[in-house]
Design an enzyme around this catalytic site. Structure first.
Site, PDB file in Angstrom:
ATOM      1  N   CYS A 293     -60.120 -96.832  62.481  1.00 32.63           N
ATOM      2  CA  CYS A 293     -59.071 -96.091  63.206  1.00 32.63           C
ATOM      3  C   CYS A 293     -57.678 -96.444  62.671  1.00 32.63           C
ATOM      4  O   CYS A 293     -57.388 -97.598  62.377  1.00 32.63           O
ATOM      5  CB  CYS A 293     -59.160 -96.402  64.690  1.00 32.63           C
ATOM      6  SG  CYS A 293     -57.983 -95.468  65.680  1.00 32.63           S
TER       7      CYS A 293
ATOM      8  N   ASP B 123     -55.840 -74.418  83.539  1.00 36.40           N
ATOM      9  CA  ASP B 123     -57.083 -73.778  83.978  1.00 36.40           C
ATOM     10  C   ASP B 123     -56.781 -72.964  85.232  1.00 36.40           C
ATOM     11  O   ASP B 123     -55.658 -72.958  85.726  1.00 36.40           O
ATOM     12  CB  ASP B 123     -58.168 -74.833  84.209  1.00 36.40           C
ATOM     13  CG  ASP B 123     -57.788 -75.831  85.291  1.00 36.40           C
ATOM     14  OD1 ASP B 123     -56.740 -75.649  85.947  1.00 36.40           O
ATOM     15  OD2 ASP B 123     -58.538 -76.807  85.470  1.00 36.40           O
TER      16      ASP B 123
ATOM     17  N   CYS C 292     -54.888 -95.784  64.465  1.00 34.26           N
ATOM     18  CA  CYS C 292     -53.927 -95.654  65.569  1.00 34.26           C
ATOM     19  C   CYS C 292     -53.087 -96.920  65.743  1.00 34.26           C
ATOM     20  O   CYS C 292     -53.396 -97.985  65.193  1.00 34.26           O
ATOM     21  CB  CYS C 292     -54.634 -95.270  66.864  1.00 34.26           C
ATOM     22  SG  CYS C 292     -55.250 -96.636  67.867  1.00 34.26           S
TER      23      CYS C 292
ATOM     24  N   ASP D 117     -61.335 -79.319  75.578  1.00 34.41           N
ATOM     25  CA  ASP D 117     -60.650 -80.253  76.479  1.00 34.41           C
ATOM     26  C   ASP D 117     -61.731 -81.026  77.203  1.00 34.41           C
ATOM     27  O   ASP D 117     -62.853 -80.529  77.349  1.00 34.41           O
ATOM     28  CB  ASP D 117     -59.809 -79.512  77.530  1.00 34.41           C
ATOM     29  CG  ASP D 117     -60.662 -79.107  78.721  1.00 34.41           C
ATOM     30  OD1 ASP D 117     -61.458 -78.152  78.578  1.00 34.41           O
ATOM     31  OD2 ASP D 117     -60.594 -79.772  79.772  1.00 34.41           O
TER      32      ASP D 117
ATOM     33  N   HIS E 178     -56.102 -95.270  72.273  1.00 36.18           N
ATOM     34  CA  HIS E 178     -57.049 -95.299  71.144  1.00 36.18           C
ATOM     35  C   HIS E 178     -58.062 -94.152  71.230  1.00 36.18           C
ATOM     36  O   HIS E 178     -58.323 -93.482  70.226  1.00 36.18           O
ATOM     37  CB  HIS E 178     -57.784 -96.635  71.078  1.00 36.18           C
ATOM     38  CG  HIS E 178     -59.027 -96.554  70.245  1.00 36.18           C
ATOM     39  ND1 HIS E 178     -59.011 -96.600  68.872  1.00 36.18           N
ATOM     40  CD2 HIS E 178     -60.324 -96.323  70.598  1.00 36.18           C
ATOM     41  CE1 HIS E 178     -60.234 -96.425  68.407  1.00 36.18           C
ATOM     42  NE2 HIS E 178     -61.055 -96.257  69.436  1.00 36.18           N
TER      43      HIS E 178
ATOM     44  N   CYS F 276     -55.047 -99.955  67.149  1.00 31.47           N
ATOM     45  CA  CYS F 276     -55.932-100.611  66.175  1.00 31.47           C
ATOM     46  C   CYS F 276     -55.144-101.296  65.052  1.00 31.47           C
ATOM     47  O   CYS F 276     -55.670-102.167  64.363  1.00 31.47           O
ATOM     48  CB  CYS F 276     -56.928 -99.599  65.613  1.00 31.47           C
ATOM     49  SG  CYS F 276     -58.114 -99.071  66.867  1.00 31.47           S
TER      50      CYS F 276
HETATM   51 ZN   LIG Z   1     -57.483 -96.887  67.412  1.00 31.02          ZN
END
Ligand SMILES: [Zn+2]
Length: 371
Positions: A304, A93, A306, A266, A335, A309
């Site tokens: 999820c 930025d 990920c 963002d 996460h 998880c």
């Molecule tokens: Zn997750």
């Protein structure tokens, strides 16, 4: 703009778009969410973890890196990518937002903005040319021009004056140009009046940039006002340039902006709230410190995919937060960013299948909290 290209696979000036931003450091599939690495770090995660989560581009803050360790220090270290070991594209930025929100004793003139460092009180001057020179030293891939940021509320007279300066600085930024291998975006300001927003978009497009950011939104205004501003701006932007909505990261707001034709986002929200135990799930946000999760064997979010998880339980995360263990914020950050990366994956798949609106309605029906 050598090495950069933006191609739309589907979509037009308004409505959801599927695109690819090609940069010398890799391709960003859009719509995309960029994790924020304020101090050249996405707080708590290694660059390898940020990549593993699925982020293709990250953001770093010029203001903070200019103050510490200093743009010259980063240039001597080989630029931001080498300094922080992130090989993908980086957007920086202009520092304007932080000057207007964090710095003390600002003096705003047509030339630029003088401010005192919040760290040691030393005086600094940001001009449109200077912030591009700083970003050239950082060697980021996408760079932003200095603009004037207003909070909410802002009356039309103040918004008009902020817009005048932003456009004047946009012209000077365009004339100065970005560095070799950098892409310069314009920033559309214009307060909260749709008419002023439309005018801002048209005049910024007249100056002509490689992409367009939409700034000054999601600063506390009602959600309908954000939507009206986006509706005024997006149709006035060229269809073949990327659009970037600054500072928006709440799942419902992301889907709303994608529906209106925004490509890039963002926000510090997913990482900032993760550090205090707020977890994104497909049913809405939850506070993992809550006693209800003490013996909960379920993952943070059953939907999820990920790495957190895949093995860690809500009960364990609650324990980590309640004992102030540093692993808690780390896993929660991982996460929350993975949650948004997956949401963007699904959004792109839905746009590709021409099924975005039905998909979005389904996500929002399951999502029971305001953000
Ligand atoms: Zn997750």
């Amino acid at each position: 703009m050598g090495g950069f290209q933006f191609a739309l696979a589907s979509g037009d000036a308004a409505g959801p778009r599927l695109g690819r931003l090609v940069t010398p450091r890799g391709v960003v599939r859009t719509p995309a969410f960029m994790p924020v690495g304020t101090q050249a770090t996405v707080k708590g995660l290694t660059s390898e973890e940020v990549r593993e989560i699925g982020a293709e581009m990250i953001l770093a803050n010029t203001f903070h890196l200019y103050l510490r360790p200093g743009a010259e220090v980063i240039a001597r270290a080989g630029g931001l990518h080498r300094f922080m070991r992130w090989q993908g594209p980086i957007l920086t930025d202009s520092g304007g937002f932080q000057v207007f929100s964090l710095a003390r004793l600002r003096r705003l003139t047509d030339d630029g903005v003088a401010f005192r460092s919040p760290l040691d009180g030393a005086e600094h001057l940001f001009t449109p040319e200077r912030v591009l020179q700083i970003q050239r030293l950082l060697a980021s891939d996408v760079v932003m021009p200095l603009d004037v940021c207003l909070g909410y509320p802002a009356d039309d007279a103040r918004a008009q004056e902020a817009l005048r300066l932003t456009l004047l600085w946009a012209q000077r930024s365009k004339a100065h140009g970005a560095g070799e291998g950098q892409m310069l975006f314009g920033i559309v300001q214009g307060g909260f009046s749709p008419a002023m927003r439309r005018e801002a978009a048209e005049r910024t497009v007249e100056i002509g940039f490689a992409g367009y950011a939409i700034g000054g939104l999601s600063v506390g205004e009602p959600r309908e006002m954000t939507g009206a501003a986006l509706e005024a701006v997006c149709p006035s932007l060229p269809a073949d340039r990327p659009r970037y909505l600054m500072g928006v990261g709440a799942p419902p707001d992301l889907l709303d902006a994608i529906a209106r034709g925004v490509d890039l986002f963002d926000c510090v929200l997913p990482t900032r709230v993760a550090r205090t135990g707020t977890i994104f799930t497909r049913q809405g946000r939850v506070n993992i410190r809550n006693a209800a999760y003490r013996e909960d064997e379920a993952p943070l979010d059953a939907a999820c995919r990920c790495a957190v998880c895949a093995g860690y339980t809500r009960g364990y995360l609650r324990h980590l937060f309640n004992t102030d263990e540093m692993l808690g914020p780390r896993l929660a950050t991982y996460h929350n960013l993975a949650f948004l990366a997956h949401l963007m994956d699904e959004a792109r798949a839905a746009i590709a299948a021409r099924d975005f609106e039905r998909w979005r309605r389904g996500v929002l029906e399951a999502y029971t909290t305001a953000w």
